[in-house]
Design a protein around this motif. Structure first.
Motif, PDB file in Angstrom:
ATOM      1  N   HIS C  79      37.614  38.078  48.029  1.00 33.49           N
ATOM      2  CA  HIS C  79      38.115  37.315  49.172  1.00 33.49           C
ATOM      3  C   HIS C  79      37.365  35.996  49.313  1.00 33.49           C
ATOM      4  N   GLU C  82      38.797  33.730  46.775  1.00 32.25           N
ATOM      5  CA  GLU C  82      40.174  33.369  47.129  1.00 32.25           C
ATOM      6  C   GLU C  82      40.201  32.343  48.263  1.00 32.25           C
ATOM      7  N   GLY C  99      43.210  36.029  44.508  1.00 34.11           N
ATOM      8  CA  GLY C  99      44.136  36.412  45.581  1.00 34.11           C
ATOM      9  C   GLY C  99      45.183  37.416  45.161  1.00 34.11           C
TER      10      GLY C  99
END
Lengths: 783, 156, 289
Positions: C79, C82, C99
């Motif tokens: 995360h 991303e 992602g």
């Protein structure tokens, strides 16, 4: 003069569920949430083979492991626990005896071979690993056709082959019907095994109290009373000393309409050890040892005249029973036969079923249970026929519907559909979908080289299970309604909802009759010590049969209450009305009393109406005179990527007729969920077996359930054709979505592939299968 | 070994084996049974909790890994017996049936709205792709999350 | 799904972790986010005697700019990659691949180092790391070495990491100026893992040509690979749909595709060709955009 209070009407209103606050706050209690002091945990050693001889089971290491209290192999239990119960058999079915732990042979991967009981769930799991089983792997039969070959390994040595049963249903004269046809369409069609996959796995907590000689069993079940009766026989304990509680149940879809080995073992072990025993199924176990659904491989033949009129339908099918029967394994396949004519006038029909033993877990009821299979056959065959005859799929369906005026309509399979208006649902669905525009869009897309497909399915289903005689027993449902002295109302239902929302809809049914708020009604279910003997929740029967029982019980109490009111107001009981929390005289509304005042009177019993007992509590067992027959039309638009085989559902339109709706919000929820499940089967779901009988995709990392981003927004509408079979006019909605959606989605994909000459593919339509079919067709090979 | 956690605002200490999964600690030791176990392969999301403000699958976290962390379970999402807007809207929009996936689904939705206060339907559907529901077909769940986003102020 | 018992160590520094790794040898497994390791432990497919939890070791996480690109600490979560403005700006391909990993919860826990070291042939990162010509930095008591992605992934669940080494960072050079990139993926419907994931990086040349292209492919074969034949077929050629298609048709040349119940080797070859073509086209479109 006082005015008559306005009656709030709850039936038909989309009120939000009363069960939700505990669920959204994490305060609901499922089986594993009950933590009794001193609870022992059970774990199993299960066969890794589809078929193996068990030459020995050595429990010594498991017994010596930390925390282990007891361990059992099949031999330890011989003669102590009866076989797993079966029902719904057909004449001459071969019935193998299913022990709670495998004895000399393991007949499917995941079959329990030994059980260990330990102080913690971690210790139990560790000890199960220490069970030493001397297996000799044997050849397994997985494929239905190969299972019937003369040289196939036999699943049960005591039977001469792997035929489990034979059953047939016929109406009219099938040969004459096929002779009368201008064209006969033949197609081999599979309906593969799928996993029901309730999100909460199965689980049981059994607690025996030696002092009282009583046992309480918390089980994640759809049928608490059935479980109690059958388990009592299985473990040899008086039924009335067992209390079964179905607490919060995290979905069932038919998989918990059963009595399983682990329940009997937990009950046996708690009695042996005098301590609570808990077993919570792992997801892996759920894939292996909870029933599967579907499992048919058949050949269908449909005869039609050139104008599209169906003259006959024949379906010869192999039914995959698995190694043993569970409760309703055999019965499910017979439902396919009853449903085979579907919503069409088919004068001549025949279905022959050959049940086949295989080295797999049993099949049994899965959402729709035999009926989706029939609908799937019909809807596939009609699309193939439409293609052959150059007809529009909507037209060929319309042509074969009975007209509204023809109801009640007797089918060639021997059922009488009480009511229906199939044209109306089809028309409404086509209109809502913008069917002609959809077809234009498809044609335009094809010009651009894109692959769009439109799929239809029109269905009728057999719901509201059902008349007792037609089901081979226990088609009724019970309810007890009590008006408490304070004016609160308690509904006790024999049905056992597990997510359907009857705590709300039954309260709606009760509140309306008493003219009180829905909040003043409490609905209790799932406890055999508390509710009247009940059948359970399955087969779209909860509201239809269980709710009807509430209607009758409620009316009995209301009538009695009216007699008390009549005595007080010196009026005629027939002139008493209930509304706005008051009981009053209809012709003289100034004569009124709060609902609770009249309730209190009945309990004080200082004065009683003639021939009337004190109290306000009545029970009703509702026996439905017929099944109900919901119907509808689903229209689906998909896009297929022929290069990758990927399918995207672009639109999903469903018009369903479930009769009167008690709570339209809950109805929508049921249809949404059903559509998703049916679409899952169409596109993704299938239990895949290796040659040794081991499922290759028995985890959620491998077996795909539909996810949110793979589904479109469903566009729902309805027609309303109430049934006269029950006082609610409701027909049931639990299975409609699943029955309608599987063929609609498959038909849409195959419609998209039609330009390639690909006319049939078996489910699930996963990308590789589609890509292969298209590539073969492009190379000019057979599709 | 000793494990200290702050669960739903309360400091708690436990003695657990290193292999203890966070979900088992929460359910069996802390008595917070609103967090559910369904797939055990970190696919279904029923066991989702917030670990230091991030949605995680507690069946795939060892309790020792969470040492010293703040954990929010469904029981602690809204203080004092009130309902969080997500809980309210799951109720309002009929975003649940059997309820088993619901706690995890709500906490996954919480994470989504924390990162995207005004998500599109597409973003919602992808935002809950780590959570399986077998009952609802997701539509009412999507509706509930949309409504909660609106209630919470949307475009902030 | 309960792991077998194991011991647990939580070293405070990299040196301590390396010492523990040396002490316990094969019996030890490193633990960071745990999203590759814990599923194996729960299924009892791995039964290490001790876990060395490196998740709290300072200096092993975070994203920093370097002279030639980015340095991403091994403990950086999917995360974080991303969502990082730095990564999205300097190296969008990596953010795009991050992602597409698993789901939100998995991306909150899983780490780039853990994923790379696990070397699952169906994971998303390898395609992007290959196309970006990233390097993986490993530390051992003997020092630090940098392993090019092309030599790092050596087989299914096998990497060039030696026993006793700890993956500490991923170094991602900035993509060539003017390049466009895309990561496209056919996901296995159940797990979300890549049946085929293609990371394409295209550098446009003068006069509507392609100066160079790099194509990383994951999920198709083990290990993930660079589709060199596709790359060679594009270098210096006109950026026409036909040229892309012809080059993409070579995307599975010379590899032995994986074959399982979900996708056969033939189908994986097909997906590699189609996804390579689409990823290249998308990368080109983004380069122009």
């Amino acid at each position: 003069m006082a005015s008559i209070p306005e009656a709030p009407k709850f039936i038909g209103v989309p009120i939000k569920r009363r069960d939700d606050p505990r669920l959204i706050q994490g305060r609901a209690r499922y089986v594993d949430d009950f933590q009794l002091p001193g609870t022992l945990h059970m774990a199993f050693a299960r066969s890794p083979y589809g078929h193996a001889a068990i030459r020995g089971v050595d429990l010594s290491k498991a017994r010596a492991a930390p925390g282990v209290v007891a361990a059992y192999a099949g031999a330890d239990l011989a003669g102590k626990i009866g076989p797993v119960p079966v029902a719904g058999l057909v004449p001459d079915a071969r019935v193998p005896v299913q022990p709670v732990l495998a004895g000399g042979r393991a007949l499917f991967a995941g079959e329990p071979v030994a059980a260990v009981v330990a102080r913690t769930r971690y210790q139990a799991r560790d000890a199960a690993d220490l069970v030493e089983v001397d297996y000799q792997a044997l050849d397994a039969v997985v494929d239905l056709e190969k299972a019937l070959a003369p040289a196939a390994p036999r699943v049960h040595a005591q039977f001469e082959d792997n035929v489990a049963f034979r059953w047939a249903i016929a109406g009219g004269d099938i040969e004459a019907g096929l002779r009368a046809a201008d064209v006969v369409i033949k197609q081999k069609i599979a309906n593969p095994r799928v996993v029901p996959l309730a999100l909460e796995p199965r689980g049981v907590l059994a607690h025996y109290l030696p002092g009282e000689d009583k046992m309480t069993i918390w089980s994640s079940t759809q049928v608490p009373h059935k479980l109690r009766t059958l388990l009592a026989q299985q473990i040899g304990m008086a039924e009335n000393r067992i209390r079964v509680i179905a607490p919060e149940v995290g979905g069932g879809f038919g998989s918990k309409l059963n009595v399983y080995r682990e329940e009997a073992l937990a009950a046996y072990v708690t009695r042996e050890l005098g301590r609570p025993v808990k077993w919570i199924e792992s997801r892996g176990e759920n894939f292996l040892a909870t029933i599967h659904g579907r499992g048919q491989l058949g050949e269908a033949e449909m005869g039609l005249r050139r104008d599209g009129t169906i003259t006959a339908l024949r379906y010869n099918v192999l039914a995959d029973c698995g190694a043993y029967y569970q409760l309703l394994t055999v019965a499910i396949f017979t439902l396919t036969g009853l449903m085979l004519p579907g919503p069409y006038k088919i004068p001549h029909i025949e279905m022959k079923v050959t049940g086949v033993f295989t080295h797999k877990m049993a099949t049994d009821a899965y959402r729709g249970a035999g009926r989706p299979e029939a609908t799937y056959i019909l809807e596939r065959m009609l699309d193939l026929a439409a293609l052959e005859l150059g007809m529009d799929p909507a037209e060929i369906r319309r042509k074969n519907f009975p007209a509204k005026a023809e109801f009640p309509y007797a089918t060639s399979a021997g059922l009488t559909y009480d009511s229906g208006d199939y044209h109306a649902a089809l028309d409404k669905a086509l209109q809502k979908a913008g069917y002609p525009e959809m077809r234009r869009q498809q044609a335009e897309a094809r010009r651009q080289g894109r692959c769009l497909g439109v799929g239809l399915s029109t269905y009728v289903e057999i719901c509201g299970m059902g008349p007792s005689a037609a089901l081979g027993g226990q088609g009724w449902e019970s309810a007890r309604v009590r008006v408490e002295p304070t004016g609160k109302v308690t509904v006790f239902s024999g049905a056992s909802p597990h997510g359907q929302g009857q705590e709300t809809s039954f309260a709606q049914i009760a509140a309306d009759a008493f003219g009180i708020a829905v909040e003043d009604v409490e609905v209790i279910h799932g406890d055999t010590d508390v509710v009247p003997y009940g059948v359970g929740t399955f087969g779209s029967r909860g509201t239809v049969v269980g709710g009807s029982a509430v209607v009758f019980a409620r009316d009995k109490v209301r009538d009695k209450m009216a007699r008390f009111a009549a005595m007080r107001f010196e009026a005629d009981a027939a002139d008493i009305a209930f509304a706005g929390g008051k009981v009053f005289v209809r012709s003289a509304p100034e004569k009124s009393a709060p609902f609770a005042r009249i309730a209190q009177m009945a309990y004080d019993a200082i004065q009683l109406p003639p021939g009337t007992e004190p109290g306000l509590e009545e029970t009703h067992f509702f026996e439905p005179p017929n099944f109900t027959f919901p119907f509808g039309t689903h229209v689906v638009l998909v896009e297929v990527d022929p290069q990758t085989g990927e399918v995207k559902i672009l639109r999903y339109v469903a018009v369903d007729d479930v009769g009167n709706m008690i709570n339209p919000l809950l109805v929508r929820g049921q249809i949404h969920g059903g559509i998703a499940q049916g679409a899952g089967q169409a596109l993704e779901e299938e239990v895949i077996y290796g040659g040794g009988g081991q499922p290759l995709n028995a985890t959620l990392m491998h077996y795909a359930l539909p996810k949110a981003h793979q589904l479109p927004r469903f566009e729902l509408d309805h027609t309303t054709t109430p049934t006269s079979v029950n006082p609610l006019g409701a027909k049931g909605v639990g299975e409609a979505g699943t029955i309608g959606s599987t063929p609609a989605v498959v038909n849409a994909v195959l419609d998209a592939l039609a330009p390639f000459g690909v006319h049939h593919l078996d489910m699930p339509l996963r990308p590789e299968k589609i890509w292969r079919a298209v590539s073969r067709a492009r190379k000019g090979g057979p599709a | 070994m000793n494990i200290s956690l702050c669960i739903n605002g309360q400091s708690r200490a436990f003695d657990a084996e290193p292999r203890t999964l966070l979900v088992h600690l929460l359910r069996d030791e802390a008595g917070l049974t609103g967090t559910h176990i369904a797939c055990e392969t970190s696919v279904c999301g029923a066991c989702t909790v917030l670990l230091d403000g991030k949605a995680v699958k507690s069946c795939t976290v060892l309790a020792v890994q969470a040492e010293g962390s703040e954990i929010t379970t469904i029981e602690g999402l809204a203080p004092g017996g009130k309902l969080h807007p997500l809980q309210e809207q799951f109720w309002e929009k009929h975003g649940l049936q059997c309820g088993y996936c619901t706690p995890g689904m709500i906490l996954a939705a919480w994470q989504l709205l924390e990162r995207r206060p005004d998500p599109s339907e597409e973003e919602i559907r992808h935002g809950i792709e780590g959570n399986l529901c077998r009952c609802t077909g997701y539509q009412h769940i999507v509706d509930a999350i949309q409504a909660a986003a609106a209630q919470m102020g949307g475009k902030r | 799904m309960i792991p077998a018992p194991f011991g647990y160590k939580r070293p405070g520094t990299l040196a301590e972790a390396l010492a523990l790794l040396r002490e316990h040898g094969e019996d030890a497994r490193l633990l960071s986010g745990g999203h590759s390791l814990l599923p194996l432990l729960k299924a009892r497919l791995a039964r290490p005697g001790v876990l060395i939890d490196i998740a709290r070791i300072p200096g092993l996480s975070g994203i920093t700019e370097t002279a030639g690109g980015l340095r991403i600490g091994a403990l950086t979560t999917h995360h974080e990659v991303e969502a990082s403005p730095l990564v999205r700006e300097a190296c969008p391909l990596l953010a795009e691949a991050a992602g597409r990993i698993g789901d939100v919860q998995v991306r909150n826990r899983g780490t780039i180092g853990g994923s790379a070291a696990h070397a699952d042939p169906a994971s998303d990162y390898p395609a992007a790391l290959l196309a970006l010509e990233a390097a993986l930095v490993a530390s051992s008591p003997d020092g630090t070495r940098s392993i090019p992605a092309a030599g790092f992934f050596t087989g299914p669940y096998e990497s060039a990491l030696k026993p006793g080494e700890i993956l500490t960072a991923v170094e991602v050079p900035s993509p060539p100026r003017g390049s466009g990139e895309a990561y496209l993926k056919a996901a296995q419907q159940a797990s979300g893992f890549a049946v085929c994931g293609v990371a394409a990086l295209v550098v446009p040349g003068p006069g509507g040509t392609i100066a160079s292209a790099r194509v990383g492919v994951t999920g198709v074969a083990a290990p993930a690979y660079r589709a060199r034949k596709t790359e060679e077929a594009l270098a210096g050629k006109p950026a026409s749909p036909d040229a892309l298609r012809r080059a993409a048709a070579l995307a599975a040349e010379g590899v032995e595709p994986l074959d399982d119940f979900y996708a056969s080797a033939d189908f994986r070859r097909q997906l590699a060709r189609v996804y390579a073509e689409r990823a290249l086209a998308e990368a080109l479109r983004r380069a122009k955009g």
